[in-house]
Design an enzyme around this catalytic site. Structure first.
Site, PDB file in Angstrom:
ATOM      1  N   LYS A 100       0.851  -1.192   0.000  1.00  0.00           N
ATOM      2  CA  LYS A 100       0.000   0.000   0.000  1.00  0.00           C
ATOM      3  C   LYS A 100       0.879   1.231   0.000  1.00  0.00           C
ATOM      4  CE  LYS A 100      -4.495   0.745   0.195  1.00  0.00           C
ATOM      5  NZ  LYS A 100      -5.556  -0.109  -0.343  1.00  0.00           N
ATOM      6  N   GLY A 200     -22.435   5.654   3.089  1.00  0.00           N
ATOM      7  CA  GLY A 200     -21.483   6.103   2.065  1.00  0.00           C
ATOM      8  C   GLY A 200     -21.953   5.693   0.683  1.00  0.00           C
ATOM      9  N   GLY A 202     -20.572   6.694  -2.430  1.00  0.00           N
ATOM     10  CA  GLY A 202     -19.581   7.184  -3.382  1.00  0.00           C
ATOM     11  C   GLY A 202     -19.354   6.177  -4.503  1.00  0.00           C
ATOM     12  N   VAL A 204     -18.261   3.206  -4.621  1.00  0.00           N
ATOM     13  CA  VAL A 204     -18.746   1.830  -4.396  1.00  0.00           C
ATOM     14  C   VAL A 204     -20.195   1.834  -3.911  1.00  0.00           C
ATOM     15  CG1 VAL A 204     -18.373  -0.323  -3.147  1.00  0.00           C
ATOM     16  CG2 VAL A 204     -16.401   1.045  -3.816  1.00  0.00           C
TER      17      VAL A 204
HETATM   18  P1  NAD Z   1     -15.566   7.365  -2.060  1.00  0.00           P
HETATM   19  O1  NAD Z   1     -14.719   8.414  -1.452  1.00  0.00           O
HETATM   20  O2  NAD Z   1     -15.909   7.441  -3.506  1.00  0.00           O
HETATM   21  O3  NAD Z   1     -16.980   7.292  -1.268  1.00  0.00           O
HETATM   22  C1  NAD Z   1     -17.102   7.436   0.107  1.00  0.00           C
HETATM   23  C2  NAD Z   1     -18.455   8.089   0.367  1.00  0.00           C
HETATM   24  O4  NAD Z   1     -18.657   8.127   1.774  1.00  0.00           O
HETATM   25  C3  NAD Z   1     -18.518   9.531  -0.128  1.00  0.00           C
HETATM   26  O5  NAD Z   1     -19.721   9.710  -0.862  1.00  0.00           O
HETATM   27  C4  NAD Z   1     -18.504  10.363   1.154  1.00  0.00           C
HETATM   28  O6  NAD Z   1     -19.232  11.560   1.023  1.00  0.00           O
HETATM   29  C5  NAD Z   1     -19.172   9.407   2.119  1.00  0.00           C
HETATM   30  N1  NAD Z   1     -18.882   9.643   3.530  1.00  0.00           N
HETATM   31  C6  NAD Z   1     -17.745  10.125   4.097  1.00  0.00           C
HETATM   32  N2  NAD Z   1     -17.893  10.174   5.434  1.00  0.00           N
HETATM   33  C7  NAD Z   1     -19.129   9.709   5.708  1.00  0.00           C
HETATM   34  C8  NAD Z   1     -19.875   9.517   6.912  1.00  0.00           C
HETATM   35  N3  NAD Z   1     -19.371   9.812   8.123  1.00  0.00           N
HETATM   36  N4  NAD Z   1     -21.128   9.012   6.827  1.00  0.00           N
HETATM   37  C9  NAD Z   1     -21.668   8.713   5.631  1.00  0.00           C
HETATM   38  N5  NAD Z   1     -21.023   8.890   4.455  1.00  0.00           N
HETATM   39  C10 NAD Z   1     -19.773   9.375   4.495  1.00  0.00           C
HETATM   40  O7  NAD Z   1     -14.869   5.985  -1.708  1.00  0.00           O
HETATM   41  P2  NAD Z   1     -15.141   4.571  -2.387  1.00  0.00           P
HETATM   42  O8  NAD Z   1     -14.175   4.354  -3.493  1.00  0.00           O
HETATM   43  O9  NAD Z   1     -16.609   4.422  -2.645  1.00  0.00           O
HETATM   44  O10 NAD Z   1     -14.680   3.590  -1.217  1.00  0.00           O
HETATM   45  C11 NAD Z   1     -15.467   3.437  -0.045  1.00  0.00           C
HETATM   46  C12 NAD Z   1     -14.720   2.510   0.917  1.00  0.00           C
HETATM   47  O11 NAD Z   1     -14.504   1.240   0.295  1.00  0.00           O
HETATM   48  C13 NAD Z   1     -13.333   3.024   1.337  1.00  0.00           C
HETATM   49  O12 NAD Z   1     -13.097   2.617   2.657  1.00  0.00           O
HETATM   50  C14 NAD Z   1     -12.394   2.272   0.404  1.00  0.00           C
HETATM   51  O13 NAD Z   1     -11.106   2.109   0.978  1.00  0.00           O
HETATM   52  C15 NAD Z   1     -13.103   0.934   0.294  1.00  0.00           C
HETATM   53  N6  NAD Z   1     -12.779   0.191  -0.929  1.00  0.00           N
HETATM   54  C16 NAD Z   1     -12.991   0.748  -2.140  1.00  0.00           C
HETATM   55  C17 NAD Z   1     -12.698   0.025  -3.293  1.00  0.00           C
HETATM   56  C18 NAD Z   1     -12.956   0.593  -4.668  1.00  0.00           C
HETATM   57  O14 NAD Z   1     -12.933  -0.175  -5.640  1.00  0.00           O
HETATM   58  N7  NAD Z   1     -13.252   1.891  -4.773  1.00  0.00           N
HETATM   59  C19 NAD Z   1     -12.180  -1.272  -3.203  1.00  0.00           C
HETATM   60  C20 NAD Z   1     -11.973  -1.822  -1.935  1.00  0.00           C
HETATM   61  C21 NAD Z   1     -12.276  -1.077  -0.797  1.00  0.00           C
END
Ligand code: NAD
Length: 361
Positions: A100, A200, A202, A204
Site C-alpha cells: 500500500k 457512504g 460514493g 462503491v
Molecule cells: P468514495 O470516497 O468514492 O466514497 C465514500 C463516500 O462516503 C462519499 O460519498 C462520502 O461523502 C461518504 N462519507 C464520508 N464520510 C461519511 C460519513 N461519516 N457518513 C456517511 N457517508 C460518508 O470511496 P469509495 O471508493 O466508494 O470507497 C469506499 C470505501 O470502500 C473506502 O473505505 C475504500 O477504501 C473501500 N474500498 C474501495 C474500493 C474501490 O474499488 N473503490 C475497493 C476496496 C475497498
C-alpha cells in the site's frame, strides 16, 4: 548551524521516543518485508510505500492520498492496509502480494501533476516489487499521471488503455457477498425485501445501491454529501437518514462503504442489524469489536474477503476471468462462514487463519 541541526535531531528523537510507534517492532509483529519513505519537498511529496508480502506475486495495493494528523498515523495506515492487501489477494486466489502507498496530502497542493509524477518515480525506483492503483483520494486520471513515470501502475483510465474505475466490480462483489451472508444466516435465497442500510454512497456505495435495488432489496442510505443521498432516493426509492444515525437503523444488513474503523466503542452499542457486510477497508477499530459482534450474534463479514472485487478488476483484464474470480471469492466466503459455524470462531478470525495458511504454509 550545526548546533541547530543537532538540537533539531535530538528534539526529533525525543519526540519519537515519547509519542510514536516502535516501527521495527510493529513491522515485525505484522510480518512486514520492507517499508519505503520518500520526501520530495520541491513537489510537496511525502509518501510511504509499505510492502507486506511478495510471496504470491508483486505487492499490489492502492495509493491513498489524504490529510494525516501525524506521520505516525500515515505509517500505521500504510502498514494496516498493506497487510490487508496480502490477505485479500491470498483469499481471492490472486497471483499478487500485498502493499500500500500512503501519500500525505498537504493543506494546499500546488501542482497535482508534479506531485503524482514524483510519486510515479518513487514507484519506479522499487523496480516492480510494488504495483500501485486507485484508492481513497486518487482517481484513474491520477494513475495516468503516475504512468508517465512508471509501468507499475494498475487501473489507469480507459481512455489511456487502462482498466478504468474498479469500484463497480467492488460493488458487484459486495452485493454477491451480502447474498451469501443472507443465505448463510437467514436461509434466504434472494435479497427480495431484505433491508440494507448503506453508509457512504460514493464510487462503491452508489453502484452497490443500484445492484441491491435491482435484486429487490429495501434501502436506507446516508452520506455526508446530500446530492449523493438524493440520487439514491430518486433512482432507487431509498429512505434517507442522517449520517450520524445510520449505525442504529434497524435492518437486516448494515453495509459500511465510507470509512474505516466504523465498528468501534461508540457505534457498537447502537447496531440493530443481523449482518455487517460492506466495502470499507479496516472496519473493525480493534479486534475486540469483532469478538463483541460475534457474542451479540451479529454476523460480521470480514472486509478484505468481501471487497476484493476492485483488486480482481485491476489485476485481470478479461471480463470472464473477473467473473470467475468473483465466484471463487464467494465460494471462499461461504466456506469460511460454514467453518466459523462449525468451530464457533468468528469469521474474521477464520479469515486470518485461512489467509495465513496460504501465505505462510
Ligand atoms: P468514495 O470516497 O468514492 O466514497 C465514500 C463516500 O462516503 C462519499 O460519498 C462520502 O461523502 C461518504 N462519507 C464520508 N464520510 C461519511 C460519513 N461519516 N457518513 C456517511 N457517508 C460518508 O470511496 P469509495 O471508493 O466508494 O470507497 C469506499 C470505501 O470502500 C473506502 O473505505 C475504500 O477504501 C473501500 N474500498 C474501495 C474500493 C474501490 O474499488 N473503490 C475497493 C476496496 C475497498
Amino acid at each position: 548551524m550545526i548546533q541547530t541541526n543537532t538540537q533539531q535531531v535530538s528534539d526529533f528523537i525525543a519526540r519519537r521516543k515519547t509519542t510514536c510507534l516502535d516501527l521495527f517492532s510493529e513491522a515485525q509483529a505484522q510480518g512486514f518485508g520492507d517499508i519505503h519513505f520518500k520526501s520530495d519537498p520541491a513537489n510537496q511529496l511525502q509518501a510511504i510505500i509499505a510492502i507486506h508480502s511478495t510471496r504470491l506475486g508483486p505487492a499490489a495495493g492502492g495509493c491513498r492520498c489524504r490529510h494525516y494528523a501525524t506521520t505516525d498515523d500515515a505509517i500505521e495506515d500504510a502498514l494496516r492496509l498493506a497487510r490487508g492487501m496480502s490477505y485479500k489477494a491470498a483469499l481471492a486466489g490472486l497471483p499478487s502480494g500485498g502493499g500500500k502507498a500512503v501519500l500525505i496530502l498537504p493543506d494546499e497542493l500546488h501542482d497535482r501533476e508534479a506531485f503524482f509524477e514524483s510519486f510515479g518515480a518513487f514507484v519506479e525506483s522499487l523496480g516492480g516489487r510494488y504495483l500501485t492503483a486507485v484508492d481513497s483520494g486518487t482517481s484513474p486520471l491520477d494513475m495516468d499521471i503516475i504512468a508517465r513515470r512508471t509501468r507499475h501502475v494498475l487501473g489507469a483510465s480507459r481512455s489511456s488503455g487502462g482498466s478504468g474505475d474498479p469500484s463497480p466490480t467492488t460493488a458487484r462483489g459486495v452485493r454477491m457477498g451480502i447474498e451469501a451472508a443472507v443465505k448463510h444466516l437467514m436461509k434466504r435465497d434472494s435479497l427480495e425485501d431484505i433491508h440494507v442500510a448503506i453508509q457512504g454512497l460514493g464510487h462503491v456505495g452508489y453502484p452497490l445501491a443500484r445492484e441491491l435495488h435491482a435484486q429487490g432489496a429495501r434501502l436506507t442510505v446516508a452520506d455526508t454529501h446530500s446530492d449523493h443521498v438524493e440520487r439514491c432516493v430518486d433512482e432507487f426509492n431509498a429512505n434517507p437518514v442522517a449520517h450520524e444515525t445510520i449505525y442504529s437503523v434497524e435492518c437486516d444488513v448494515y453495509a459500511p462503504c465510507a470509512l474505516g474503523a466504523v465498528i468501534n466503542d461508540e457505534t457498537i452499542k447502537h447496531f440493530n442489524t443481523r449482518i455487517i457486510a460492506g466495502a470499507a477497508n479496516n472496519q473493525l477499530a480493534h479486534e475486540r469489536h469483532g469478538n463483541l459482534l460475534h457474542e451479540r450474534g451479529i454476523l460480521y463479514v470480514p472486509d478484505y474477503v468481501i471487497n476484493a472485487g476492485g483488486l480482481i478488476h485491476v489485476l485481470l483484464k478479461d471480463q470472464s476471468q473477473r467473473e470467475e474470480r468473483l465466484l471463487h471469492m464467494i465460494d471462499t466466503l461461504t466456506e469460511l462462514l460454514e467453518q466459523s459455524s462449525r468451530s464457533g470462531i468468528p469469521p474474521f478470525k477464520e479469515a486470518s487463519i485461512m489467509a495465513e495458511e496460504i501465505l505462510y504454509s
